[in-house]
Scaffold this motif. Structure first.
Motif, PDB file in Angstrom:
ATOM      1  N   GLN A 110      19.047  89.629  43.663  1.00  0.00           N
ATOM      2  CA  GLN A 110      19.950  90.662  44.099  1.00  0.00           C
ATOM      3  C   GLN A 110      19.300  91.865  44.781  1.00  0.00           C
ATOM      4  N   SER A 111      19.745  92.644  45.327  1.00  0.00           N
ATOM      5  CA  SER A 111      19.590  93.904  45.806  1.00  0.00           C
ATOM      6  C   SER A 111      19.566  94.775  44.660  1.00  0.00           C
ATOM      7  N   GLY A 112      18.815  95.795  44.387  1.00  0.00           N
ATOM      8  CA  GLY A 112      18.936  96.669  43.287  1.00  0.00           C
ATOM      9  C   GLY A 112      19.047  98.128  43.737  1.00  0.00           C
ATOM     10  N   TRP A 113      18.720  98.922  42.672  1.00  0.00           N
ATOM     11  CA  TRP A 113      19.019 100.320  42.828  1.00  0.00           C
ATOM     12  C   TRP A 113      18.249 101.060  44.089  1.00  0.00           C
ATOM     13  N   PRO A 114      18.618 101.974  44.809  1.00  0.00           N
ATOM     14  CA  PRO A 114      20.185 102.406  44.960  1.00  0.00           C
ATOM     15  C   PRO A 114      20.812 101.192  45.540  1.00  0.00           C
ATOM     16  N   THR A 115      22.014 101.101  45.170  1.00  0.00           N
ATOM     17  CA  THR A 115      23.069 100.295  46.127  1.00  0.00           C
ATOM     18  C   THR A 115      23.630 100.863  47.222  1.00  0.00           C
ATOM     19  N   PRO A 116      23.533 100.661  48.257  1.00  0.00           N
ATOM     20  CA  PRO A 116      23.914 101.442  49.543  1.00  0.00           C
ATOM     21  C   PRO A 116      25.636 101.287  49.435  1.00  0.00           C
ATOM     22  N   SER A 117      26.229 102.220  50.249  1.00  0.00           N
ATOM     23  CA  SER A 117      27.638 101.833  50.075  1.00  0.00           C
ATOM     24  C   SER A 117      28.026 102.189  51.691  1.00  0.00           C
ATOM     25  N   SER A 118      29.065 101.644  52.192  1.00  0.00           N
ATOM     26  CA  SER A 118      29.510 101.516  53.720  1.00  0.00           C
ATOM     27  C   SER A 118      30.980 101.439  53.745  1.00  0.00           C
ATOM     28  N   ASP A 119      31.543 102.080  55.193  1.00  0.00           N
ATOM     29  CA  ASP A 119      32.833 101.772  55.437  1.00  0.00           C
ATOM     30  C   ASP A 119      33.059 100.269  55.583  1.00  0.00           C
ATOM     31  N   VAL A 120      33.939  99.696  55.465  1.00  0.00           N
ATOM     32  CA  VAL A 120      34.386  98.324  56.091  1.00  0.00           C
ATOM     33  C   VAL A 120      35.565  98.414  56.786  1.00  0.00           C
ATOM     34  N   ALA A 180      44.298  85.655  51.231  1.00  0.00           N
ATOM     35  CA  ALA A 180      44.160  84.285  51.952  1.00  0.00           C
ATOM     36  C   ALA A 180      44.090  84.665  53.450  1.00  0.00           C
ATOM     37  N   LEU A 181      44.701  85.827  53.786  1.00  0.00           N
ATOM     38  CA  LEU A 181      44.619  86.174  55.033  1.00  0.00           C
ATOM     39  C   LEU A 181      43.334  86.726  55.685  1.00  0.00           C
ATOM     40  N   ALA A 182      42.389  86.873  54.786  1.00  0.00           N
ATOM     41  CA  ALA A 182      41.140  87.506  55.171  1.00  0.00           C
ATOM     42  C   ALA A 182      40.013  86.446  55.555  1.00  0.00           C
ATOM     43  N   ILE A 183      40.513  85.298  55.077  1.00  0.00           N
ATOM     44  CA  ILE A 183      39.345  84.330  55.345  1.00  0.00           C
ATOM     45  C   ILE A 183      39.404  84.015  56.842  1.00  0.00           C
ATOM     46  N   GLY A 184      37.909  83.804  57.242  1.00  0.00           N
ATOM     47  CA  GLY A 184      37.721  83.884  58.719  1.00  0.00           C
ATOM     48  C   GLY A 184      37.857  84.915  59.628  1.00  0.00           C
ATOM     49  N   ARG A 185      38.423  85.981  59.072  1.00  0.00           N
ATOM     50  CA  ARG A 185      38.325  87.145  59.968  1.00  0.00           C
ATOM     51  C   ARG A 185      37.170  87.942  60.120  1.00  0.00           C
ATOM     52  N   LYS A 186      37.016  88.814  61.286  1.00  0.00           N
ATOM     53  CA  LYS A 186      35.801  89.347  61.439  1.00  0.00           C
ATOM     54  C   LYS A 186      35.815  90.965  60.882  1.00  0.00           C
ATOM     55  N   ILE A 187      35.040  91.165  60.103  1.00  0.00           N
ATOM     56  CA  ILE A 187      35.050  92.684  59.904  1.00  0.00           C
ATOM     57  C   ILE A 187      33.806  93.337  59.945  1.00  0.00           C
ATOM     58  N   ARG A 188      33.683  94.735  59.963  1.00  0.00           N
ATOM     59  CA  ARG A 188      32.414  95.342  60.267  1.00  0.00           C
ATOM     60  C   ARG A 188      32.143  96.097  58.972  1.00  0.00           C
ATOM     61  N   VAL A 189      30.766  95.723  58.552  1.00  0.00           N
ATOM     62  CA  VAL A 189      30.170  96.281  57.407  1.00  0.00           C
ATOM     63  C   VAL A 189      28.847  97.019  58.046  1.00  0.00           C
ATOM     64  N   ALA A 190      28.615  98.162  57.818  1.00  0.00           N
ATOM     65  CA  ALA A 190      27.502  98.979  58.266  1.00  0.00           C
ATOM     66  C   ALA A 190      27.268  98.792  59.911  1.00  0.00           C
ATOM     67  N   GLY A 191      28.363  98.677  60.410  1.00  0.00           N
ATOM     68  CA  GLY A 191      28.152  98.647  61.832  1.00  0.00           C
ATOM     69  C   GLY A 191      28.048  97.265  62.272  1.00  0.00           C
ATOM     70  N   ARG A 192      27.946  96.325  61.508  1.00  0.00           N
ATOM     71  CA  ARG A 192      27.764  95.113  62.093  1.00  0.00           C
ATOM     72  C   ARG A 192      29.165  94.294  61.859  1.00  0.00           C
TER      73      ARG A 192
END
Lengths: 414, 232
Positions: A110-120, A180-192
């Motif tokens: 897994q990715s280690g320290w420092p863990t980045p954070s982002s708007d979702v 349950a409503l989240a499945i299959g939806r497209k969200i943006r994390v770190a601009g992608r």
């Protein structure tokens, strides 16, 4: 006079002066209550740290192979320099550890320290400061994640560097209301843009800190966004607690081989388990456990002196009664026992009230704050013993003075 | 001397009061036989209360010998003295000296508590002693719920309950009016008739008239020792 008579008499005297008895005992009540409450909170925290925090951070029956050790508090410059010279943990290392531990339930990277954070973001909804982890699928096993909706990340997701993710419960809840409503939806994390594959069941809060505010990305996708220079961590989950220690030493051997370390050379990695957190907490409480007795001792001594004072006053007030009793054939031992039993009964009552006060205090604290509390039997035993002991220690002098009174002098006193 | 409860030889008691040296008792020698009714008289400061306190083992003599029932009390230690007070002596005070918070019954039981008797026996004997002084119906009253005469009768019951060989009373009617005093004296008279040995300190002549023998003290010495009636 038999002990039972003395005890009954003591109870009558104490109850006939309720308010005075209470104020006499205030010192003991406060000290004992403090002792019981603090010990309850520390014990509660100990259990909590062990059961919840450690498990939540690393996973149960799990250990990690890391570049940086799990520490709490500051490292000195020399330690920091040594750690900075260490090589990164690589996929090759993870594969080596995996080969050395075929019986492990899961070996994850897994990715280690420092863990980045982002708007979702989802449409115009936004959740800020979400922790972003890049993981391989076994990580979800190591963490005991259960999915309330959708499916976990898979190996093909990693291989094909897919833009998919698994959401922590809190994030899904805030964006969609219903997981349950989240499945299959497209969200943006770190601009992608990412497609939500699964939502992980709630882990809850520990000490006010949420463990559900994160998003998991396939490690390969994570690295293409944040770069490969991030440190990585190998997580290993064993089948049971006894297998953790031997697993850790085999992982260490495998890592030394993989890093081509000569015998005598220091490890350029750290094998750690959640115990480091628990250990840190233990050290902290050990300090508390050395300070508490001092505080309690001061309170008890002051409380004891108050009891001694009141007993001396009581002997003085009841001089005539002592004279009467002596004229009727009470021996010195009888009088001494009467006053000693009274002091002990009084202070033990103080101990008992202190336990009750401590219990109430501990419950209030655990109710209004995230601190948990566990009343332990030994702290109650210590409290009651302290109470009785104070009575003995500080009751002897007044009781002896009462016993030594000359009957005729005592009788003449008004 | 045959059948003596009390025998003293050259008994003396000295105090140091500041710089003053007080001889409360000087070489008092006398004896009291079983079932005698003795009154000790004398002006205040004559040493009559001191004599009674020494006889009652509340005070210790500074010189001489004191024998009670063939035991030399003047040589006894603290513990033995407490036993003697508990078993051999019943003391009645001018100011009653009852425990204010305890009931009449409990006050009377007290000597038996220190004597190590069982609760059942204590209750039985205390009830009996209270009945003897005519207070069977006042057992559960506290001293402040009783009249002066009743209080003194509780005190007498308490003095009797351990069946002492001698009953000592220090001005037992000093705090009572004359009618009540007569009542109390009647109680003493009855006890004497039942065979009780009694030593009573007073400075009232009409009280002294109840006794068989009057010992008068002056300046710590026996000034006179007279039998008032031939019947003894």
């Amino acid at each position: 006079m038999p002990f039972f008579e003395a005890w009954r008499l003591a109870f009558r005297v104490i109850l006939s002066n309720k308010l005075r008895s209470f104020f006499t005992l205030l010192g003991i009540i406060v000290s004992v209550g403090f002792l019981v409450a603090v010990v309850a909170i520390i014990q509660g925290m100990n259990a909590y740290v062990k059961e919840n925090i450690a498990g939540a951070v690393i996973g149960t029956n799990a250990f990690q192979v890391r570049r940086t050790p799990i520490t709490i508090g500051l490292l000195d410059d020399e330690q920091v320099r040594i750690i900075q010279r260490r090589p990164r943990i690589t996929r090759r290392d993870a594969a080596a550890v995996g080969r050395a531990l075929p019986e492990a339930r899961a070996v994850a990277l897994q990715s280690g320290w420092p863990t980045p954070s982002s708007d979702v973001r989802y449409r115009n909804q936004r959740v800020g400061d979400v922790l972003v982890f890049g993981v391989t699928p076994p990580y979800q096993t190591v963490q005991d994640y259960r999915f309330t909706a959708g499916t976990p990340l898979t190996d093909p997701d990693i291989r094909e560097r897919r833009y998919v993710c698994a959401l922590g419960f809190e994030v899904a809840d805030k964006l969609f209301g219903n997981p349950a409503l989240a499945i299959g939806r497209k969200i943006r994390v770190a601009g992608r843009e990412f497609t939500v594959k699964g939502v992980i069941a709630q882990k809850g809060r520990v000490l006010g800190q949420s463990f559900d505010g994160f998003v998991l990305l396939p490690l390969s996708t994570f690295e293409s966004i944040y770069g490969r220079r991030k440190t990585t961590v190998i997580s290993v989950k064993m089948n049971h607690a006894e297998a953790v220690a031997p697993g850790m030493s085999r992982a260490e051997e495998a890592m030394r081989l993989a890093h081509r370390l000569r015998p005598g050379e220091e490890n350029d990695f750290t094998v750690d388990k959640a115990d480091a957190l628990v250990e840190f907490w233990r050290n902290l409480t050990r300090v508390l456990f050395t300070v508490i007795p001092a505080v309690v001792a001061i309170g008890i001594v002051v409380g004891g002196i108050v009891i001694m004072n009141i007993m001396l006053m009581s002997v003085n007030e009841r001089t005539r009664e002592i004279g009467i009793r002596k004229s009727l054939g009470a021996t010195r031992a009888d009088i001494r026992r009467q006053f000693l039993v009274e002091a002990i009964t009084l202070s033990t009552l103080g101990g008992a009230l202190g336990v009750a006060a401590g219990w109430i205090l501990a419950n209030i604290v655990s109710y209004v704050s995230p601190l948990p509390a566990r009343i332990t039997l030994w702290s109650v035993a210590v409290a009651l013993t302290l109470g009785a002991g104070t009575g003995i220690l500080f009751g002897v002098y007044p009781a002896t003075r009462a016993a030594r009174l000359d009957p005729i002098t005592a009788l003449r006193r008004e | 001397m045959p059948d003596c409860v009390i025998q003293t030889r050259e008994l003396s008691r000295e105090y140091q009061l500041g710089s003053e040296h007080i001889h409360a008792l000087r070489d008092v020698s006398f004896a009291i036989r079983r079932n005698e009714y003795v009154v000790i008289m004398g002006p205040s400061g004559s040493g009559k209360s001191t004599l009674l306190n020494v006889i009652g083992c509340l005070d210790s003599p500074t010189g001489g010998e004191y024998w009670l029932n063939g035991q030399e009390v003047s040589r006894m230690g603290d513990l033995a003295l407490a036993r003697v007070r508990n078993r051999e002596i019943g003391f009645v005070f001018q100011t009653f000296n009852l425990l204010p918070r305890a009931t009449a019954l409990h006050n009377v039981e007290l000597p038996l508590v220190y004597g190590g008797h069982s609760a059942r026996e204590r209750r039985l004997r205390a009830t009996e002693a209270l009945a003897r002084v005519g207070l069977a119906d006042r057992m559960d009253h506290r001293p402040n719920e009783l009249s002066g005469g009743q209080r003194q009768r509780v005190a007498i019951a308490r003095a009797l309950v351990s069946r002492p060989s001698i009953l000592l009373a220090d001005e037992p009617t000093g705090n009572l009016d004359s009618a009540t005093s007569q009542e109390i004296m009647q109680v003493f008279h009855r006890l004497h008739a039942d065979g009780q040995t009694i030593v009573l300190v007073t400075h009232e002549l009409d009280i002294a008239a109840h006794a068989q023998r009057v010992v008068t003290l002056r300046d710590g010495r026996i000034a006179s020792d007279e039998r008032t009636r031939s019947a003894a």
